[in-house]
Design a protein around this motif. Sequence first.
Motif, PDB file in Angstrom:
ATOM      1  N   ILE A 183       9.957 -34.671  90.380  1.00 31.12           N
ATOM      2  CA  ILE A 183      10.285 -33.634  89.402  1.00 31.12           C
ATOM      3  C   ILE A 183       9.038 -33.298  88.588  1.00 31.12           C
ATOM      4  N   GLY A 184       8.654 -32.054  88.584  1.00 32.00           N
ATOM      5  CA  GLY A 184       7.486 -31.625  87.816  1.00 32.00           C
ATOM      6  C   GLY A 184       7.809 -31.427  86.356  1.00 32.00           C
ATOM      7  N   HIS A 185       8.154 -32.526  85.686  1.00 37.88           N
ATOM      8  CA  HIS A 185       8.600 -32.450  84.292  1.00 37.88           C
ATOM      9  C   HIS A 185       8.464 -33.837  83.667  1.00 37.88           C
ATOM     10  N   ILE A 186       8.755 -33.932  82.360  1.00 36.37           N
ATOM     11  CA  ILE A 186       8.692 -35.227  81.689  1.00 36.37           C
ATOM     12  C   ILE A 186      10.077 -35.799  81.405  1.00 36.37           C
ATOM     13  N   PHE A 187      11.118 -35.011  81.662  1.00 33.09           N
ATOM     14  CA  PHE A 187      12.485 -35.505  81.565  1.00 33.09           C
ATOM     15  C   PHE A 187      13.356 -34.647  82.470  1.00 33.09           C
ATOM     16  N   CYS A 188      14.616 -35.029  82.628  1.00 31.37           N
ATOM     17  CA  CYS A 188      15.520 -34.313  83.527  1.00 31.37           C
ATOM     18  C   CYS A 188      16.148 -33.122  82.816  1.00 31.37           C
ATOM     19  N   ASP A 189      16.032 -31.978  83.441  1.00 28.88           N
ATOM     20  CA  ASP A 189      16.628 -30.753  82.924  1.00 28.88           C
ATOM     21  C   ASP A 189      16.971 -29.864  84.117  1.00 28.88           C
ATOM     22  N   ILE A 190      17.779 -28.845  83.901  1.00 27.35           N
ATOM     23  CA  ILE A 190      18.264 -28.033  85.010  1.00 27.35           C
ATOM     24  C   ILE A 190      17.145 -27.303  85.773  1.00 27.35           C
ATOM     25  N   PRO A 191      16.259 -26.546  85.108  1.00 28.30           N
ATOM     26  CA  PRO A 191      15.254 -25.783  85.870  1.00 28.30           C
ATOM     27  C   PRO A 191      14.395 -26.636  86.810  1.00 28.30           C
ATOM     28  N   PRO A 192      13.813 -27.759  86.359  1.00 28.16           N
ATOM     29  CA  PRO A 192      13.000 -28.551  87.300  1.00 28.16           C
ATOM     30  C   PRO A 192      13.815 -29.188  88.416  1.00 28.16           C
ATOM     31  N   LEU A 193      15.083 -29.518  88.148  1.00 30.83           N
ATOM     32  CA  LEU A 193      15.929 -30.066  89.219  1.00 30.83           C
ATOM     33  C   LEU A 193      16.228 -29.009  90.276  1.00 30.83           C
ATOM     34  N   LEU A 194      16.486 -27.787  89.836  1.00 34.09           N
ATOM     35  CA  LEU A 194      16.766 -26.718  90.787  1.00 34.09           C
ATOM     36  C   LEU A 194      15.547 -26.392  91.651  1.00 34.09           C
ATOM     37  N   LYS A 195      14.349 -26.640  91.129  1.00 35.99           N
ATOM     38  CA  LYS A 195      13.138 -26.358  91.893  1.00 35.99           C
ATOM     39  C   LYS A 195      12.999 -27.268  93.108  1.00 35.99           C
ATOM     40  N   ILE A 196      13.543 -28.491  93.039  1.00 32.74           N
ATOM     41  CA  ILE A 196      13.394 -29.410  94.172  1.00 32.74           C
ATOM     42  C   ILE A 196      14.688 -29.536  94.973  1.00 32.74           C
ATOM     43  N   ALA A 197      15.751 -28.857  94.535  1.00 34.44           N
ATOM     44  CA  ALA A 197      17.022 -28.928  95.266  1.00 34.44           C
ATOM     45  C   ALA A 197      16.959 -28.042  96.508  1.00 34.44           C
ATOM     46  N   CYS A 198      17.786 -28.381  97.489  1.00 29.18           N
ATOM     47  CA  CYS A 198      17.860 -27.578  98.709  1.00 29.18           C
ATOM     48  C   CYS A 198      19.306 -27.125  98.919  1.00 29.18           C
ATOM     49  N   GLY A 199      19.482 -26.210  99.852  1.00 29.04           N
ATOM     50  CA  GLY A 199      20.826 -25.693 100.090  1.00 29.04           C
ATOM     51  C   GLY A 199      21.087 -24.449  99.269  1.00 29.04           C
ATOM     52  N   ASP A 200      22.343 -24.060  99.199  1.00 23.44           N
ATOM     53  CA  ASP A 200      22.748 -22.849  98.488  1.00 23.44           C
ATOM     54  C   ASP A 200      22.828 -23.129  96.992  1.00 23.44           C
ATOM     55  N   LEU A 201      21.967 -22.492  96.217  1.00 20.31           N
ATOM     56  CA  LEU A 201      21.893 -22.709  94.762  1.00 20.31           C
ATOM     57  C   LEU A 201      22.458 -21.523  93.985  1.00 20.31           C
ATOM     58  N   TYR A 202      23.151 -20.619  94.659  1.00 18.82           N
ATOM     59  CA  TYR A 202      23.617 -19.382  94.010  1.00 18.82           C
ATOM     60  C   TYR A 202      24.500 -19.680  92.804  1.00 18.82           C
ATOM     61  N   ILE A 203      25.473 -20.583  92.977  1.00 20.79           N
ATOM     62  CA  ILE A 203      26.403 -20.893  91.883  1.00 20.79           C
ATOM     63  C   ILE A 203      25.656 -21.515  90.715  1.00 20.79           C
ATOM     64  N   ASN A 204      24.728 -22.438  91.008  1.00 22.25           N
ATOM     65  CA  ASN A 204      23.965 -23.090  89.940  1.00 22.25           C
ATOM     66  C   ASN A 204      23.111 -22.089  89.175  1.00 22.25           C
ATOM     67  N   LEU A 205      22.465 -21.183  89.909  1.00 23.73           N
ATOM     68  CA  LEU A 205      21.609 -20.190  89.254  1.00 23.73           C
ATOM     69  C   LEU A 205      22.433 -19.217  88.417  1.00 23.73           C
ATOM     70  N   ALA A 207      25.338 -19.899  87.061  1.00 23.18           N
ATOM     71  CA  ALA A 207      25.828 -20.663  85.909  1.00 23.18           C
ATOM     72  C   ALA A 207      24.752 -20.785  84.844  1.00 23.18           C
ATOM     73  N   THR A 208      23.495 -20.940  85.277  1.00 25.82           N
ATOM     74  CA  THR A 208      22.387 -21.024  84.327  1.00 25.82           C
ATOM     75  C   THR A 208      22.227 -19.723  83.561  1.00 25.82           C
ATOM     76  N   GLN A 209      22.367 -18.591  84.262  1.00 24.55           N
ATOM     77  CA  GLN A 209      22.256 -17.290  83.605  1.00 24.55           C
ATOM     78  C   GLN A 209      23.390 -17.067  82.611  1.00 24.55           C
ATOM     79  N   VAL A 210      24.607 -17.441  83.014  1.00 28.31           N
ATOM     80  CA  VAL A 210      25.759 -17.286  82.117  1.00 28.31           C
ATOM     81  C   VAL A 210      25.593 -18.174  80.885  1.00 28.31           C
ATOM     82  N   ALA A 211      25.116 -19.402  81.113  1.00 22.62           N
ATOM     83  CA  ALA A 211      24.925 -20.330  79.995  1.00 22.62           C
ATOM     84  C   ALA A 211      23.889 -19.816  79.019  1.00 22.62           C
ATOM     85  N   SER A 212      22.833 -19.157  79.551  1.00 25.17           N
ATOM     86  CA  SER A 212      21.799 -18.631  78.656  1.00 25.17           C
ATOM     87  C   SER A 212      22.371 -17.564  77.720  1.00 25.17           C
ATOM     88  N   VAL A 213      23.442 -16.906  78.163  1.00 26.27           N
ATOM     89  CA  VAL A 213      24.103 -15.914  77.314  1.00 26.27           C
ATOM     90  C   VAL A 213      24.932 -16.593  76.234  1.00 26.27           C
TER      91      VAL A 213
END
Length: 319
Positions: A183-205, A207-213
């Motif tokens: 993980i290219g980070h100093i702690f665990c958070d959603i954006p750096p985890l999504l950067k190394i995840a594989c597979g279909d990330l559409y729902i996660n992405l 959800a992140t946009q909705v949460a930012s609202v």
Amino acid sequence: MEVNSISSVEANNQTRQVMEFVLLGFSGMLNGQRYLFLAYFTIYLVTIAGNIMIFTLIQLDSHLHSPMYFFLSHLSCLDVCLSSVTVPKILVNLLHRQHTISHNECMAQMFFLMSFTGAEAVLLAAMAYDRYVAICRPLYYSGLMNPKACVQLATTAWVWGFLHSAFHTALSTNLHFCGHNQIGHIFCDIPPLLKIACGDLYINLMATQVASVFIGLVPFLAIGLSYFYILSSVLRIPSNAGRHKALSTCASHVIVVTFYFGNGLVNYNQFGQGYSLERDTLISTMYCIVPPALNPLIYSLRNKEVKGALRKLLENQRK
């Protein structure tokens, strides 16, 4: 046969579980980790001491038993919790030079990190509403900001943060990493985890946009609307002294809001841009680690009532 063997390897990679992550945030600073340990340890001590001081003063001094300081005591609790989620693990990793975190620890750290940052956004909105009522509707202040209403607003902030975090953590526990654990980070958070995840990330992405609202934009708009009405009311005050007095009660809150949302905007928009591990580490530090240490200083140095309560407490200790 060859096609079948390749597909089986891909299937194994997809299902392979990652039991431990490597945090790369300090990988380029191996020679300076002692200094980093001292810096983060000092920040953590300042955070704990400063916020406990603010919380204690509010509880002990009857002059601080008002809605504004009630919310400030909750902000101090959130800052202690937020700092304690990230800094102790950073200190352990710096001390042992093994920048690792287990999968379960990572999910737990992410859950509490999002809970406390989400709750803080809503709490800052509640504090802005308190200032709006105090300045724009002073005759109704005691009725609108009664103890029951204050407890409800504070409870809403905490519950809002935990519900938002539980939803995202549940989605994150189902992520596949295909064996990638750096993980290219100093702690665990959603954006750096999504950067190394594989597979279909559409729902996660999504959800992140909705949460930012709901966690970012809605509280920010509520704060902006409150200060729009506050400025409108202040500009109608005839005397400069009256305008200064009204605005002075908002100064500390405005500084904290600027730090929180400004750093949050930069932190959660950095991963889609040009990548720099050192820069991202600095930005993450400025978002989650430095503000909890600065908030008590901002509220104590700019607030006569807090300074007066501290002076009274010190005088009582000497007697």
